[in-house]
Design a protein around this motif. Structure first.
Motif, mmCIF file in Angstrom:
data_model
loop_
_atom_site.group_PDB
_atom_site.id
_atom_site.type_symbol
_atom_site.label_atom_id
_atom_site.label_comp_id
_atom_site.label_asym_id
_atom_site.label_seq_id
_atom_site.Cartn_x
_atom_site.Cartn_y
_atom_site.Cartn_z
ATOM 1 N N THR A 175 0.847 -1.188 0.000
ATOM 2 C CA THR A 175 0.000 0.000 0.000
ATOM 3 C C THR A 175 0.882 1.237 0.000
ATOM 4 O OG1 THR A 175 -1.791 -1.106 1.193
ATOM 5 C CG2 THR A 175 -1.768 1.306 1.249
ATOM 6 N N ASN B 39 0.930 5.628 -0.087
ATOM 7 C CA ASN B 39 0.197 6.880 0.090
ATOM 8 C C ASN B 39 0.690 7.884 -0.937
ATOM 9 O OD1 ASN B 39 -1.365 6.077 2.360
ATOM 10 N ND2 ASN B 39 0.434 6.334 3.662
ATOM 11 N N ASN C 226 -3.491 4.931 -1.858
ATOM 12 C CA ASN C 226 -4.399 5.811 -1.131
ATOM 13 C C ASN C 226 -3.987 7.253 -1.399
ATOM 14 O OD1 ASN C 226 -5.758 3.627 0.068
ATOM 15 N ND2 ASN C 226 -4.254 3.516 1.726
#
Length: 434
Positions: free
Chosen positions: A47, A49, A79
């Protein structure tokens, strides 16, 4: 969607795997160790950012780009978050102090040196030519993101200093477009327009109020404003001579008081001046502010200081950088490559982030008329384009604003040129020694 997608997808995994062996020791954060490189799995679920500045329109474009990215890299979850420009940098400063910068960030040129010299950005050199494709990016473009020998940012797009004109207003007052020449020729043309406008329309704004006009005059003499070491490359006499040019300009340009009355829009935005010296990516904003009855603008090269000089350069509208603390440098580099090189990103963003710097991203972009005009303009000034100056010193934004404020005071007549020069050098001394 694009015929190169399958080829790029097939090459991507191999490139990522091969790049693991190229990652150098000494990089900050999680991306610099040989151990991390050796254990990197390109199929690992990770993941990231991603942070950028902008508005709801740009946010929707990024969401579309992330969806396209996930078609190729379903194992990398992204994200995203966005803020307005001032708030974006306020948050980054807070995060930097706590060691929690986002993995991938849209980055502004004026902050690149500050964050790079503080070890907050990942050196991208190990990923260039493998994960991050450099073929579509010229050497001039790549060199823009180099600070102290390390590549810490990849430009998404470029712009150059230019002269916008308003053909509709020029036709109304019966004056031809500016046909080029030196700064005296430009001032004479501005006077012709202002005389014809009879107090309701002016040829332009005092050009000595912008530090960029001082910069290109200095570059015409072979000097950037600051050296690679961050030392001033101009004298008090140089700056005084520049501001003294404004004495003639201020007599024929829009009065400073009139500009204060319409702030925050400019005289050009408001349809009160027929020209504006600024970055070429301002065109779409000008058309939007001028209104639906305005469908085109002129865009030509700035006045010439010395014939044959390479006084202009390509500046990044923005860059993408990776935090040195990222735990997934290869995945982050993969995302950066997509956002700066892929034709899919070009098709999605168009010129929202400026004219694409990458040839492959540009191929995918559908340029609107103003975007095509900017592309044609940057091609037309190729012979005047020199190497970009050193990455701006820490505090450059403060000096740029001080220069603008002093230009305002010169416009009001509340300061002499000598007083303005003294104030600017005092401010510069504070900024350089803080």
């Amino acid at each position: 969607m694009f015929n190169i997608r399958k080829r790029r997808m097939a090459a991507a995994a191999a490139a990522i795997t091969a790049s693991a062996a190229l990652v150098l020791t000494g990089c900050a954060g999680g991306g610099g160790s040989e151990e991390a490189a050796a254990t990197y799995d390109p199929d690992e679920e990770v993941t990231l950012n991603l942070a950028f500045w902008g508005n709801d329109v740009r946010a929707a474009l990024y969401e579309e780009a992330i969806a396209a990215f996930n078609e190729e890299y379903p194992n990398i979850t992204v994200n995203s978050s966005f803020l307005g420009f001032p708030e974006f940098w306020e948050k980054r400063q807070t995060e930097a102090a706590g060691g929690g910068l986002p993995d991938v960030m849209q980055f502004d040129y004026s902050y690149l040196r500050q964050y790079s010299e503080n070890g907050l950005l990942l050196d991208l050199e190990p990923y260039l030519g493998n994960i991050i494709d450099t073929e579509p990016l010229s050497e001039n473009i790549l060199s823009i993101g180099v600070v102290d020998g390390e590549t810490t940012g990849i430009p998404t797009s470029t712009n150059a200093w230019g002269l916008f004109t308003n053909p509709k207003l020029l036709e109304q007052v019966g004056v031809e477009e500016f046909e080029g020449g030196d700064w005296e020729d430009y001032t004479a043309w501005v006077k012709e327009v202002s005389d014809a406008g009879a107090g309701s329309l002016w040829g332009g704004t005092d050009f000595t109020g912008r530090i960029q006009n001082f910069e290109i005059q200095q570059r015409a003499k072979g000097d950037d404003l600051f050296t690679e070491d961050g030392e001033p490359n101009f004298t008090e006499e140089d700056l005084a001579a520049f501001w003294e040019q404004g004495e003639d300009a201020r007599a024929v340009t829009i009065p400073q008081q009139r500009l204060e009355e319409i702030y925050p829009v400019s005289g050009f935005d408001a349809g009160l001046t027929t020209s504006e010296l600024t970055w070429d990516n301002f065109g779409a904003g000008y058309l939007a502010n001028l209104g639906a009855e305005y469908t085109e603008l002129g865009l030509v090269a700035p006045p010439v200081t010395e014939e044959g000089a390479q006084d202009l350069y390509l500046k990044p509208s923005m860059l993408h950088s990776i935090a040195s603390t990222t735990e997934h440098p290869e995945a982050a580099a993969t995302l950066v490559n997509f956002l700066v090189n892929s034709p899919e990103a070009g098709a999605i963003f168009g010129t929202n982030r400026g004219l694409p710097a990458s040839e492959t991203m540009l191929e995918g972009a559908e340029l609107d008329p103003i975007g095509q005009q900017i592309r044609d303009y940057e091609e037309s000034i190729a012979e005047r384009l020199g190497d970009a100056p050193p990455v701006p010193i820490v505090g450059y934004g403060t000096l740029e604003e001080k220069f603008r404020q002093l230009g305002q005071e010169l416009g009001f007549g509340t300061l002499t040129v000598d007083e303005a020069v003294e104030q600017f050098f005092n401010e510069m001394d504070v900024v350089l020694n803080q």
